[in-house]
Motif scaffolding. Structure first.
Motif, PDB file in Angstrom:
ATOM      1  N   MET A  63       0.849  -1.161   0.000  1.00  0.00           N
ATOM      2  CA  MET A  63       0.000   0.000   0.000  1.00  0.00           C
ATOM      3  C   MET A  63       0.898   1.227   0.000  1.00  0.00           C
ATOM      4  SD  MET A  63      -2.894   1.049   2.715  1.00  0.00           S
ATOM      5  CE  MET A  63      -3.556   2.694   2.695  1.00  0.00           C
ATOM      6  N   LEU A  64       0.501   2.215  -0.772  1.00  0.00           N
ATOM      7  CA  LEU A  64       1.221   3.485  -0.773  1.00  0.00           C
ATOM      8  C   LEU A  64       0.506   4.479   0.128  1.00  0.00           C
ATOM      9  CD1 LEU A  64       1.947   3.979  -4.579  1.00  0.00           C
ATOM     10  CD2 LEU A  64       3.452   3.028  -2.852  1.00  0.00           C
ATOM     11  N   ALA A  65       1.288   5.276   0.830  1.00  0.00           N
ATOM     12  CA  ALA A  65       0.733   6.339   1.660  1.00  0.00           C
ATOM     13  C   ALA A  65       0.065   7.381   0.781  1.00  0.00           C
ATOM     14  CB  ALA A  65       1.845   6.988   2.475  1.00  0.00           C
ATOM     15  N   ILE A  66      -0.817   8.140   1.367  1.00  0.00           N
ATOM     16  CA  ILE A  66      -1.378   9.288   0.662  1.00  0.00           C
ATOM     17  C   ILE A  66      -0.331  10.397   0.728  1.00  0.00           C
ATOM     18  CG2 ILE A  66      -3.158  11.061   0.678  1.00  0.00           C
ATOM     19  CD1 ILE A  66      -5.092   8.983   1.706  1.00  0.00           C
ATOM     20  N   PRO A  67       0.020  10.973  -0.426  1.00  0.00           N
ATOM     21  CA  PRO A  67       1.035  12.025  -0.430  1.00  0.00           C
ATOM     22  C   PRO A  67       0.498  13.320   0.175  1.00  0.00           C
ATOM     23  CG  PRO A  67       0.122  11.761  -2.619  1.00  0.00           C
ATOM     24  CD  PRO A  67      -0.459  10.662  -1.772  1.00  0.00           C
ATOM     25  N   ASP A  68       1.406  14.149   0.634  1.00  0.00           N
ATOM     26  CA  ASP A  68       1.011  15.433   1.217  1.00  0.00           C
ATOM     27  C   ASP A  68       0.808  16.449   0.101  1.00  0.00           C
ATOM     28  OD1 ASP A  68       0.567  17.738   2.591  1.00  0.00           O
ATOM     29  OD2 ASP A  68       2.323  17.568   3.883  1.00  0.00           O
ATOM     30  N   TRP A  69      -0.423  16.589  -0.332  1.00  0.00           N
ATOM     31  CA  TRP A  69      -0.741  17.538  -1.388  1.00  0.00           C
ATOM     32  C   TRP A  69      -0.739  18.979  -0.881  1.00  0.00           C
ATOM     33  CZ3 TRP A  69      -5.237  20.440  -0.998  1.00  0.00           C
ATOM     34  CH2 TRP A  69      -6.164  20.015  -0.038  1.00  0.00           C
ATOM     35  N   GLY A  70      -0.559  19.140   0.419  1.00  0.00           N
ATOM     36  CA  GLY A  70      -0.505  20.482   0.998  1.00  0.00           C
ATOM     37  C   GLY A  70       0.717  21.282   0.570  1.00  0.00           C
ATOM     38  N   VAL A  71       1.708  20.628  -0.015  1.00  0.00           N
ATOM     39  CA  VAL A  71       2.911  21.329  -0.479  1.00  0.00           C
ATOM     40  C   VAL A  71       2.766  21.837  -1.912  1.00  0.00           C
ATOM     41  CG1 VAL A  71       4.400  19.994   1.063  1.00  0.00           C
ATOM     42  CG2 VAL A  71       4.091  19.245  -1.309  1.00  0.00           C
ATOM     43  N   THR A  72       1.660  21.538  -2.546  1.00  0.00           N
ATOM     44  CA  THR A  72       1.486  21.891  -3.950  1.00  0.00           C
ATOM     45  C   THR A  72       1.019  23.341  -4.116  1.00  0.00           C
ATOM     46  OG1 THR A  72      -0.837  21.214  -4.032  1.00  0.00           O
ATOM     47  CG2 THR A  72       0.820  19.497  -4.481  1.00  0.00           C
ATOM     48  N   PRO A  73       1.259  23.914  -5.279  1.00  0.00           N
ATOM     49  CA  PRO A  73       0.731  25.247  -5.564  1.00  0.00           C
ATOM     50  C   PRO A  73      -0.796  25.303  -5.458  1.00  0.00           C
ATOM     51  CG  PRO A  73       2.392  24.676  -7.193  1.00  0.00           C
ATOM     52  CD  PRO A  73       2.134  23.441  -6.365  1.00  0.00           C
ATOM     53  N   PHE A  74      -1.461  24.214  -5.837  1.00  0.00           N
ATOM     54  CA  PHE A  74      -2.917  24.169  -5.723  1.00  0.00           C
ATOM     55  C   PHE A  74      -3.340  24.407  -4.273  1.00  0.00           C
ATOM     56  CE2 PHE A  74      -6.780  21.884  -4.647  1.00  0.00           C
ATOM     57  CZ  PHE A  74      -7.670  22.355  -5.600  1.00  0.00           C
ATOM     58  N   ALA A  75      -2.706  23.713  -3.351  1.00  0.00           N
ATOM     59  CA  ALA A  75      -3.056  23.875  -1.938  1.00  0.00           C
ATOM     60  C   ALA A  75      -2.755  25.286  -1.457  1.00  0.00           C
ATOM     61  CB  ALA A  75      -2.308  22.857  -1.089  1.00  0.00           C
ATOM     62  N   ALA A  76      -1.614  25.809  -1.858  1.00  0.00           N
ATOM     63  CA  ALA A  76      -1.231  27.161  -1.436  1.00  0.00           C
ATOM     64  C   ALA A  76      -2.257  28.196  -1.898  1.00  0.00           C
ATOM     65  CB  ALA A  76       0.148  27.506  -1.973  1.00  0.00           C
ATOM     66  N   GLY A  77      -2.786  27.994  -3.090  1.00  0.00           N
ATOM     67  CA  GLY A  77      -3.756  28.937  -3.626  1.00  0.00           C
ATOM     68  C   GLY A  77      -5.184  28.676  -3.203  1.00  0.00           C
ATOM     69  N   SER A  78      -5.406  27.594  -2.491  1.00  0.00           N
ATOM     70  CA  SER A  78      -6.776  27.219  -2.128  1.00  0.00           C
ATOM     71  C   SER A  78      -7.274  27.893  -0.863  1.00  0.00           C
ATOM     72  CB  SER A  78      -6.865  25.701  -1.933  1.00  0.00           C
ATOM     73  OG  SER A  78      -6.212  25.320  -0.723  1.00  0.00           O
ATOM     74  N   GLY A  79      -6.363  28.460  -0.093  1.00  0.00           N
ATOM     75  CA  GLY A  79      -6.762  29.067   1.173  1.00  0.00           C
ATOM     76  C   GLY A  79      -6.890  28.071   2.307  1.00  0.00           C
ATOM     77  N   ARG A  80      -6.604  26.808   2.029  1.00  0.00           N
ATOM     78  CA  ARG A  80      -6.683  25.793   3.081  1.00  0.00           C
ATOM     79  C   ARG A  80      -5.474  25.882   3.998  1.00  0.00           C
ATOM     80  NH1 ARG A  80      -8.647  22.767  -1.590  1.00  0.00           N
ATOM     81  NH2 ARG A  80     -10.763  22.071  -1.195  1.00  0.00           N
ATOM     82  N   ASP A  81      -5.614  25.366   5.200  1.00  0.00           N
ATOM     83  CA  ASP A  81      -4.533  25.329   6.183  1.00  0.00           C
ATOM     84  C   ASP A  81      -3.613  24.158   5.825  1.00  0.00           C
ATOM     85  OD1 ASP A  81      -2.876  25.004   8.398  1.00  0.00           O
ATOM     86  OD2 ASP A  81      -4.494  25.256   9.852  1.00  0.00           O
ATOM     87  N   VAL A  82      -2.454  24.460   5.232  1.00  0.00           N
ATOM     88  CA  VAL A  82      -1.564  23.389   4.768  1.00  0.00           C
ATOM     89  C   VAL A  82      -0.953  22.614   5.930  1.00  0.00           C
ATOM     90  CG1 VAL A  82      -1.141  24.457   2.523  1.00  0.00           C
ATOM     91  CG2 VAL A  82       0.383  24.979   4.439  1.00  0.00           C
ATOM     92  N   ALA A  83      -0.797  23.237   7.083  1.00  0.00           N
ATOM     93  CA  ALA A  83      -0.308  22.502   8.253  1.00  0.00           C
ATOM     94  C   ALA A  83      -1.340  21.485   8.713  1.00  0.00           C
ATOM     95  CB  ALA A  83       0.046  23.468   9.383  1.00  0.00           C
ATOM     96  N   GLN A  84      -2.613  21.849   8.634  1.00  0.00           N
ATOM     97  CA  GLN A  84      -3.675  20.916   8.997  1.00  0.00           C
ATOM     98  C   GLN A  84      -3.730  19.757   8.008  1.00  0.00           C
ATOM     99  OE1 GLN A  84      -7.632  22.570   9.275  1.00  0.00           O
ATOM    100  NE2 GLN A  84      -8.545  20.603   9.770  1.00  0.00           N
ATOM    101  N   ILE A  85      -3.540  20.050   6.733  1.00  0.00           N
ATOM    102  CA  ILE A  85      -3.505  18.983   5.728  1.00  0.00           C
ATOM    103  C   ILE A  85      -2.412  17.986   6.092  1.00  0.00           C
ATOM    104  CG2 ILE A  85      -2.957  18.450   3.317  1.00  0.00           C
ATOM    105  CD1 ILE A  85      -4.237  21.211   2.620  1.00  0.00           C
ATOM    106  N   ALA A  86      -1.228  18.496   6.432  1.00  0.00           N
ATOM    107  CA  ALA A  86      -0.099  17.626   6.788  1.00  0.00           C
ATOM    108  C   ALA A  86      -0.426  16.789   8.022  1.00  0.00           C
ATOM    109  CB  ALA A  86       1.156  18.457   7.026  1.00  0.00           C
ATOM    110  N   ARG A  87      -0.992  17.407   9.044  1.00  0.00           N
ATOM    111  CA  ARG A  87      -1.328  16.671  10.271  1.00  0.00           C
ATOM    112  C   ARG A  87      -2.342  15.558  10.000  1.00  0.00           C
ATOM    113  NH1 ARG A  87      -1.451  21.908  12.221  1.00  0.00           N
ATOM    114  NH2 ARG A  87      -3.736  21.933  12.194  1.00  0.00           N
ATOM    115  N   GLU A  88      -3.373  15.890   9.232  1.00  0.00           N
ATOM    116  CA  GLU A  88      -4.408  14.902   8.956  1.00  0.00           C
ATOM    117  C   GLU A  88      -3.879  13.757   8.106  1.00  0.00           C
ATOM    118  OE1 GLU A  88      -7.690  17.169   7.384  1.00  0.00           O
ATOM    119  OE2 GLU A  88      -8.209  17.958   9.372  1.00  0.00           O
ATOM    120  N   LEU A  89      -3.035  14.078   7.131  1.00  0.00           N
ATOM    121  CA  LEU A  89      -2.445  13.013   6.316  1.00  0.00           C
ATOM    122  C   LEU A  89      -1.494  12.155   7.138  1.00  0.00           C
ATOM    123  CD1 LEU A  89      -1.903  14.835   2.926  1.00  0.00           C
ATOM    124  CD2 LEU A  89      -3.482  12.961   3.409  1.00  0.00           C
TER     125      LEU A  89
END
Length: 95
Positions: A1-27
Protein backbone atom coordinates in the motif's frame (compact mmCIF):
# COMPACT_ATOMS: atom_id res chain seq x y z
CA UNK A 1 0.00 0.00 0.00
CA UNK A 2 1.22 3.48 -0.77
CA UNK A 3 0.73 6.34 1.66
CA UNK A 4 -1.38 9.29 0.66
CA UNK A 5 1.04 12.02 -0.43
CA UNK A 6 1.01 15.43 1.22
CA UNK A 7 -0.74 17.54 -1.39
CA UNK A 8 -0.50 20.48 1.00
CA UNK A 9 2.91 21.33 -0.48
CA UNK A 10 1.49 21.89 -3.95
CA UNK A 11 0.73 25.25 -5.56
CA UNK A 12 -2.92 24.17 -5.72
CA UNK A 13 -3.06 23.88 -1.94
CA UNK A 14 -1.23 27.16 -1.44
CA UNK A 15 -3.76 28.94 -3.63
CA UNK A 16 -6.78 27.22 -2.13
CA UNK A 17 -6.76 29.07 1.17
CA UNK A 18 -6.68 25.79 3.08
CA UNK A 19 -4.53 25.33 6.18
CA UNK A 20 -1.56 23.39 4.77
CA UNK A 21 -0.31 22.50 8.25
CA UNK A 22 -3.68 20.92 9.00
CA UNK A 23 -3.50 18.98 5.73
CA UNK A 24 -0.10 17.63 6.79
CA UNK A 25 -1.33 16.67 10.27
CA UNK A 26 -4.41 14.90 8.96
CA UNK A 27 -2.45 13.01 6.32
CA UNK A 28 0.16 12.01 8.88
CA UNK A 29 -2.59 10.66 11.15
CA UNK A 30 -4.25 8.77 8.30
CA UNK A 31 -0.97 7.34 7.03
CA UNK A 32 0.07 6.28 10.55
CA UNK A 33 -3.21 4.41 10.97
CA UNK A 34 -2.88 2.84 7.53
CA UNK A 35 0.70 1.75 8.29
CA UNK A 36 -0.41 0.17 11.58
CA UNK A 37 -3.24 -1.75 9.93
CA UNK A 38 -0.90 -2.91 7.19
CA UNK A 39 1.62 -4.11 9.77
CA UNK A 40 -1.11 -6.10 11.56
CA UNK A 41 -1.92 -7.91 8.32
CA UNK A 42 1.62 -8.27 6.95
CA UNK A 43 0.94 -5.83 4.12
CA UNK A 44 3.79 -3.70 2.88
CA UNK A 45 3.29 0.02 3.45
CA UNK A 46 5.38 2.48 1.43
CA UNK A 47 5.56 5.93 2.99
CA UNK A 48 5.63 8.25 -0.01
CA UNK A 49 4.80 11.31 2.09
CA UNK A 50 8.43 12.35 2.78
CA UNK A 51 9.41 12.42 -0.90
CA UNK A 52 6.13 14.14 -1.72
CA UNK A 53 6.86 16.80 0.85
CA UNK A 54 10.43 17.24 -0.31
CA UNK A 55 9.70 17.38 -4.03
CA UNK A 56 5.93 17.80 -4.41
CA UNK A 57 6.02 21.57 -4.71
CA UNK A 58 8.33 21.50 -7.72
CA UNK A 59 6.70 22.25 -11.07
CA UNK A 60 8.43 19.28 -12.70
CA UNK A 61 6.85 16.94 -10.16
CA UNK A 62 3.30 18.08 -10.90
CA UNK A 63 0.79 18.03 -13.71
CA UNK A 64 -0.29 21.33 -15.18
CA UNK A 65 -3.06 21.69 -12.59
CA UNK A 66 -0.46 22.17 -9.82
CA UNK A 67 -1.98 19.37 -7.77
CA UNK A 68 -1.67 15.95 -9.36
CA UNK A 69 1.65 14.13 -9.69
CA UNK A 70 3.58 14.14 -12.93
CA UNK A 71 5.39 11.13 -14.32
CA UNK A 72 8.50 12.38 -12.53
CA UNK A 73 6.90 12.13 -9.08
CA UNK A 74 5.32 8.80 -9.93
CA UNK A 75 8.80 7.61 -10.84
CA UNK A 76 10.10 8.56 -7.38
CA UNK A 77 7.26 6.61 -5.78
CA UNK A 78 7.95 3.67 -8.08
CA UNK A 79 11.59 3.69 -6.99
CA UNK A 80 10.41 3.33 -3.40
CA UNK A 81 7.76 0.71 -4.07
CA UNK A 82 9.41 -1.55 -6.63
CA UNK A 83 12.02 -3.18 -4.36
CA UNK A 84 9.38 -3.94 -1.74
CA UNK A 85 6.96 -5.34 -4.31
CA UNK A 86 9.72 -7.39 -5.89
CA UNK A 87 10.69 -8.95 -2.55
CA UNK A 88 7.05 -9.63 -1.73
CA UNK A 89 6.32 -11.23 -5.08
CA UNK A 90 9.37 -13.39 -4.72
CA UNK A 91 8.28 -14.60 -1.28
CA UNK A 92 11.06 -12.76 0.52
CA UNK A 93 10.51 -11.28 3.95
CA UNK A 94 8.80 -7.90 3.92
CA UNK A 95 10.49 -4.98 5.67
Amino acid sequence: MLAIPDWGVTPFAAGSGRDVAQIARELDAYNATAAAVCAEHNIAFIDTAPVSRARGGEAAMLADDGLHPSAALYTLWYEQAYPVAYRHLNDEVLP
